[in-house]
Design a protein around this motif. Structure first.
Motif, mmCIF file in Angstrom:
data_model
loop_
_atom_site.group_PDB
_atom_site.id
_atom_site.type_symbol
_atom_site.label_atom_id
_atom_site.label_comp_id
_atom_site.label_asym_id
_atom_site.label_seq_id
_atom_site.Cartn_x
_atom_site.Cartn_y
_atom_site.Cartn_z
ATOM 1 N N LEU A 50 0.679 6.652 -5.496
ATOM 2 C CA LEU A 50 1.068 5.300 -5.887
ATOM 3 C C LEU A 50 -0.056 4.598 -6.647
ATOM 4 C CD1 LEU A 50 3.697 3.900 -5.191
ATOM 5 C CD2 LEU A 50 2.573 2.874 -3.212
ATOM 6 N N GLY A 51 -1.286 5.075 -6.464
ATOM 7 C CA GLY A 51 -2.426 4.403 -7.080
ATOM 8 C C GLY A 51 -2.834 3.153 -6.309
ATOM 9 N N MET A 52 -2.633 3.174 -4.997
ATOM 10 C CA MET A 52 -3.091 2.046 -4.164
ATOM 11 C C MET A 52 -4.603 2.046 -4.054
ATOM 12 S SD MET A 52 -0.753 2.134 -0.739
ATOM 13 C CE MET A 52 -1.651 0.920 0.177
ATOM 14 N N ILE A 53 -5.139 3.266 -3.998
ATOM 15 C CA ILE A 53 -6.578 3.425 -3.809
ATOM 16 C C ILE A 53 -7.133 4.271 -4.948
ATOM 17 C CG2 ILE A 53 -6.706 3.143 -1.298
ATOM 18 C CD1 ILE A 53 -6.346 6.166 -1.019
ATOM 19 N N PRO A 54 -8.401 4.136 -5.250
ATOM 20 C CA PRO A 54 -8.972 4.944 -6.328
ATOM 21 C C PRO A 54 -8.930 6.435 -5.974
ATOM 22 C CG PRO A 54 -10.467 3.177 -5.656
ATOM 23 C CD PRO A 54 -9.379 3.226 -4.649
ATOM 24 N N ASP A 55 -9.003 7.229 -6.992
ATOM 25 C CA ASP A 55 -8.966 8.683 -6.825
ATOM 26 C C ASP A 55 -10.140 9.153 -5.969
ATOM 27 O OD1 ASP A 55 -7.741 11.177 -7.588
ATOM 28 O OD2 ASP A 55 -9.562 11.568 -8.754
ATOM 29 N N ALA A 56 -9.865 10.029 -5.021
ATOM 30 C CA ALA A 56 -10.913 10.609 -4.169
ATOM 31 C C ALA A 56 -10.357 11.907 -3.603
ATOM 32 C CB ALA A 56 -11.254 9.654 -3.026
ATOM 33 N N PRO A 57 -11.242 12.846 -3.211
ATOM 34 C CA PRO A 57 -10.703 14.069 -2.606
ATOM 35 C C PRO A 57 -9.871 13.684 -1.369
ATOM 36 C CG PRO A 57 -13.075 14.246 -3.000
ATOM 37 C CD PRO A 57 -12.696 12.827 -3.257
ATOM 38 N N LEU A 58 -8.696 14.265 -1.251
ATOM 39 C CA LEU A 58 -7.787 13.861 -0.183
ATOM 40 C C LEU A 58 -8.390 14.046 1.207
ATOM 41 C CD1 LEU A 58 -5.036 12.611 -0.418
ATOM 42 C CD2 LEU A 58 -4.040 14.838 0.086
ATOM 43 N N ASP A 59 -9.232 15.084 1.340
ATOM 44 C CA ASP A 59 -9.816 15.297 2.666
ATOM 45 C C ASP A 59 -10.962 14.317 2.949
ATOM 46 O OD1 ASP A 59 -11.672 16.297 0.935
ATOM 47 O OD2 ASP A 59 -11.893 18.252 1.918
ATOM 48 N N ARG A 60 -11.217 13.420 2.017
ATOM 49 C CA ARG A 60 -12.213 12.373 2.252
ATOM 50 C C ARG A 60 -11.539 11.005 2.403
ATOM 51 N NH1 ARG A 60 -15.935 13.717 4.613
ATOM 52 N NH2 ARG A 60 -17.336 12.120 3.829
ATOM 53 N N VAL A 61 -10.232 11.027 2.638
ATOM 54 C CA VAL A 61 -9.502 9.775 2.888
ATOM 55 C C VAL A 61 -9.115 9.761 4.364
ATOM 56 C CG1 VAL A 61 -7.542 8.322 2.238
ATOM 57 C CG2 VAL A 61 -8.585 9.830 0.539
ATOM 58 N N PHE A 62 -9.568 8.749 5.076
ATOM 59 C CA PHE A 62 -9.361 8.711 6.523
ATOM 60 C C PHE A 62 -8.629 7.439 6.927
ATOM 61 C CE2 PHE A 62 -13.223 11.031 5.600
ATOM 62 C CZ PHE A 62 -13.046 12.208 6.320
ATOM 63 N N SER A 63 -8.088 7.514 8.120
ATOM 64 C CA SER A 63 -7.442 6.325 8.666
ATOM 65 C C SER A 63 -8.266 5.851 9.861
ATOM 66 C CB SER A 63 -6.035 6.716 9.102
ATOM 67 O OG SER A 63 -5.542 5.706 9.924
ATOM 68 N N ALA A 99 -6.771 5.324 -15.712
ATOM 69 C CA ALA A 99 -7.665 6.148 -14.868
ATOM 70 C C ALA A 99 -7.060 7.536 -14.708
ATOM 71 C CB ALA A 99 -7.855 5.484 -13.508
ATOM 72 N N PRO A 100 -7.880 8.603 -14.863
ATOM 73 C CA PRO A 100 -7.306 9.951 -14.905
ATOM 74 C C PRO A 100 -6.891 10.545 -13.547
ATOM 75 C CG PRO A 100 -9.685 10.020 -15.286
ATOM 76 C CD PRO A 100 -9.313 8.568 -15.202
ATOM 77 N N PHE A 101 -7.411 10.057 -12.437
ATOM 78 C CA PHE A 101 -7.073 10.577 -11.103
ATOM 79 C C PHE A 101 -7.179 12.110 -11.009
ATOM 80 C CE2 PHE A 101 -5.332 7.271 -8.191
ATOM 81 C CZ PHE A 101 -5.611 6.164 -8.984
ATOM 82 N N PRO A 102 -8.334 12.689 -11.375
ATOM 83 C CA PRO A 102 -8.439 14.154 -11.359
ATOM 84 C C PRO A 102 -8.214 14.780 -9.974
ATOM 85 C CG PRO A 102 -10.609 13.121 -11.627
ATOM 86 C CD PRO A 102 -9.580 12.056 -11.805
ATOM 87 N N GLU A 103 -8.678 14.132 -8.920
ATOM 88 C CA GLU A 103 -8.499 14.708 -7.580
ATOM 89 C C GLU A 103 -7.015 14.761 -7.231
ATOM 90 O OE1 GLU A 103 -10.688 16.100 -5.731
ATOM 91 O OE2 GLU A 103 -12.537 15.514 -6.767
ATOM 92 N N LEU A 104 -6.290 13.713 -7.584
ATOM 93 C CA LEU A 104 -4.854 13.678 -7.293
ATOM 94 C C LEU A 104 -4.139 14.804 -8.044
ATOM 95 C CD1 LEU A 104 -2.331 12.282 -6.109
ATOM 96 C CD2 LEU A 104 -2.281 10.858 -8.155
#
Ligand code: FES
Length: 680
Positions: free
Chosen positions: A579-592, A647-652
């Motif tokens: 959705l582009g709510m948050i900036p691109d980052a490796p998915l395994d570095r996104v935590f809750s 923004a290119p969102f390469p990780e996504l």
């Protein structure tokens, strides 16, 4: 070398030699070992329990004989008879050292015990409450040496507990004389020492040894809900948690409408203060009733809240927060008493701590998130997003932390969505759409089954499918984008363009039918073009806030993302990124991080030193004001596309391929670039 017995404490590893006959509690105190005591070694409180270990300890270089400690004495035997002492346990104030010994201090006997939290990414809480119990023996009055009962109590605290200046209020003074006489010149006092206090304050007093416990309330006062955790101040355990809707909603859904209510209606702020205090009292009362405790034993409350709620709780007109430069009456932390806030469901001498605000739009709730998530101690650059009606955003690491708030509006909470609802049983919370067939399946809160499971209808029998909540709408829109039902600009395609009858024409736009329960008299739940626009506005505000902080920091990527807030805990990181709510980052570095603000409140409640820590940290956080920053507007517009215009969102793109579709055949009649600013 001394031949006195060697005493080794675990888990601290502290050791020292003591003359035979030294009580274990005394040895612990002299070595600075964390061993609890409320009665001061009189064998009454049982808080000093320890476990001696016997045998060969090559690691420590000692052998512990069976008679290393004195035998079980009468005091211990009586305690064991009446209350029961766990196998192998001794009372540290009764057991005396005779020979070399290894002594374990179990967690429940440690004052500064760690409350280990299950979630791996969250910090533990070290118990160090501001309010504690002390048992004292008070000298009887003497005609020849005329002193007041309070002065003799103060002297007893100094002599028996090395406590310096002690003050008290009228409530305690009025009950002091009957209490010490009833206790036959013994009493238990609850002493409070705030992090900036040079003296202790007696909050309450009980005759003799008080068997009860002290409690505190950690309260997350949000614009939509008020959540409170009734916490045991000895071990940090939460007895009960409960939440209620903030009754101020009737004055306005979001914060700015409440500020306008105060502006337009003389006395409106007083009215809102009264209803929120009433709701807090009712909530605290019901928590005490649930836990079957006397509200008089609730000695402290800690509040975290946004600036508008902060002012309305304090009875301060929030009008200045509705206009630039958004000046707070005070941004400092506040130490108050229960009567200051008319809190009736706690001890009348109870204390209240309100965390500091960061700025006019960045409140004590954001400070609480910083206390819980500690961006200022992070080695990697972390972006923390507390998603709510207003998103609180922190970005930083050890070197520097920035904060802002961004007006996302209530769409992420299911409001302003055609079939939206709050997260409750029956609400769609997960969605999957097959990119080939464009068919969807979903899950509702209250059941683990997907809607294509044969047992689904039966499993959700009680609630049915009632609507779609915040995490559900985020997944639905992201899945629609991944399945090519929605294009990058956010337009939903027609049945012909997409190839599914689920895309239905609604006026000049289209909607996607997620669930049709009309045959059984249930709802038809669709994602409409309006829903997509509402989500685009909300997510653009969130992304733009994060991006603004990144500009300020001079970076264009972050190393870690933490989604906080009750709602943040339920968002799927992958869908948030599509959705582009948050900036691109490796998915395994996104935590809750769950409810980080509530956790921050609990930390401040259980550990008095953390109050100073957050006050100092807040001074070092740089506030970025989104409302006056032109780049916010630019970022907002670019973030309107799904996931983003530029923004290119390469990780996504490493994990998903987004179909290159465009449904904009009739020229642009859309409001894609427009934005609404909203606070609240
Ligand atoms: Fe209270 Fe030992 S210190 S029983």
């Amino acid at each position: 070398m001394s031949t006195d017995p060697l005493v080794i404490f675990t888990p601290s590893g502290k050791r020292g030699r003591f003359p035979a006959g030294t009580p274990v509690l005394t040895a612990a105190r002299q070595l600075g070992v964390d061993l609890d005591s409320v009665c001061g070694g009189r064998g009454i409180c049982s808080k000093c329990q320890i476990t001696p270990s016997y045998g060969e300890f090559s690691k420590h270089g000692v052998t512990v004989a069976e008679d290393a400690l004195t035998e079980f004495n009468e005091v211990e035997a009586r305690y064991d008879r009446i209350r029961g002492l766990k196998e192998g346990r001794r009372l540290g104030c009764q057991a005396k050292v005779q020979r070399d010994v290894v002594i374990d201090v179990p967690p429940e006997s440690q004052v500064h015990k760690q409350v280990v939290r299950k979630e791996a990414t969250m910090r533990d809480i070290v118990m160090d409450p501001a309010t504690r119990l002390y048992y004292v023996e008070v000298a009887e009055p003497d005609m020849h040496e005329p002193t007041g009962d309070l002065e003799r109590l103060q002297r007893a605290l100094a002599e028996q507990w090395e406590i310096g200046e002690v003050r008290t209020g009228m409530a305690v003074l009025r009950k002091l004389q009957p209490v010490v006489r009833k206790g036959n010149w013994t009493a238990t006092v609850a002493l409070y020492k705030g992090h900036n206090d040079t003296h202790d304050t007696i909050l309450d007093i009980w005759p003799g040894f008080f068997e009860g416990r002290l409690y505190g309330l950690a309260i997350d006062l949000g614009s939509t809900t008020i959540a409170a955790h009734l916490t045991d101040l000895r071990n940090g355990s939460v007895l009960h948690s409960a939440g209620v809707m903030n009754p101020q909603i009737r004055f306005g859904e979001d914060l700015m409408s409440r500020v306008s209510y105060a502006m337009m209606n003389p006395g409106g702020d007083v009215e809102m203060t009264a209803v929120v205090r009433g709701a807090i009292n009712a909530l605290a009362q019901s928590l005490a009733a649930e836990a079957a405790i006397d509200p008089g034993q609730v000695m402290e409350a800690v509040f975290v809240c946004n600036p508008v709620m902060h002012h309305l709780l304090l009875g301060i007109d929030p009008v200045e927060l509705g206009q630039a430069p958004f000046a707070l009456a005070t941004s400092n932390a506040l130490s108050l008493t229960a009567p200051d806030l008319e809190l009736t469901a706690m001890n009348p001498s109870g204390r209240v701590y309100i965390l500091p605000c960061i700025a006019g739009h960045v409140g004590a709730d954001c400070a609480a998130v910083a206390l819980s998530e500690e961006p200022h101690k992070s080695d990697d650059l972390v972006l923390i997003v507390d998603v709510g009606t207003n998103a609180e955003i922190l970005l930083g690491d050890k070197s520097r932390v920035l904060a802002c708030s961004s007006p996302t509006g209530p769409a992420f909470e299911g409001a302003q969505i055609s079939s939206g609802q709050r997260a409750a049983p029956g609400a769609i919370e997960r969605v999957e759409i097959d990119p080939a067939t464009k068919e969807s399946r979903f899950r509702v809160i209250g059941s683990d089954l997907w809607s294509d499971d044969p047992a689904f209808a039966e499993a959700i029998g009680a609630t049915g499918v009632s609507g779609i909540c915040g995490s559900g709408i985020i997944e639905a829109v992201a899945e629609m984008r991944m399945a090519g039902i929605v294009d990058g600009s956010g337009l939903i395609g027609s049945a012909e363009q997409v190839g599914t009858p689920r895309c239905e024409a609604t006026g000049r736009t289209h909607s996607y039918l997620l669930f049709d329960g009309s045959a059984e008299g249930g709802p038809r739940i669709s994602v409409t073009q309006g829903d997509i626009r509402a989500i685009q506005l909300a997510k653009s505000a969130l992304y733009a806030g994060a991006r603004l902080l990144m500009d300020e920091m001079g970076v264009d990527k972050v190393e870690r993302v933490v989604l906080a807030g009750a709602f943040g805990a339920h968002i799927s990181p992958k869908h948030a990124m599509v959705l582009g709510m948050i900036p691109d980052a490796p998915l395994d570095r996104v935590f809750s991080a769950g409810n980080a603000a509530g956790t921050g409140a609990r930390i401040a409640l259980c550990n008095v030193a953390s109050r100073r820590e957050i006050e100092e940290t807040v001074h070092r956080i740089t506030k970025v004001e989104t409302a006056i920053e032109p780049r916010f507007q630019e970022h907002f517009v670019a973030a309107n596309a799904i996931p983003h215009a530029t923004a290119p969102f390469p990780e996504l793109h490493k994990i998903v391929t987004l179909p290159d579709v465009s449904f904009n055949t009739a020229g642009s009649g859309e409001d894609g670039g427009r934005r609404r600013r909203r606070r609240g």
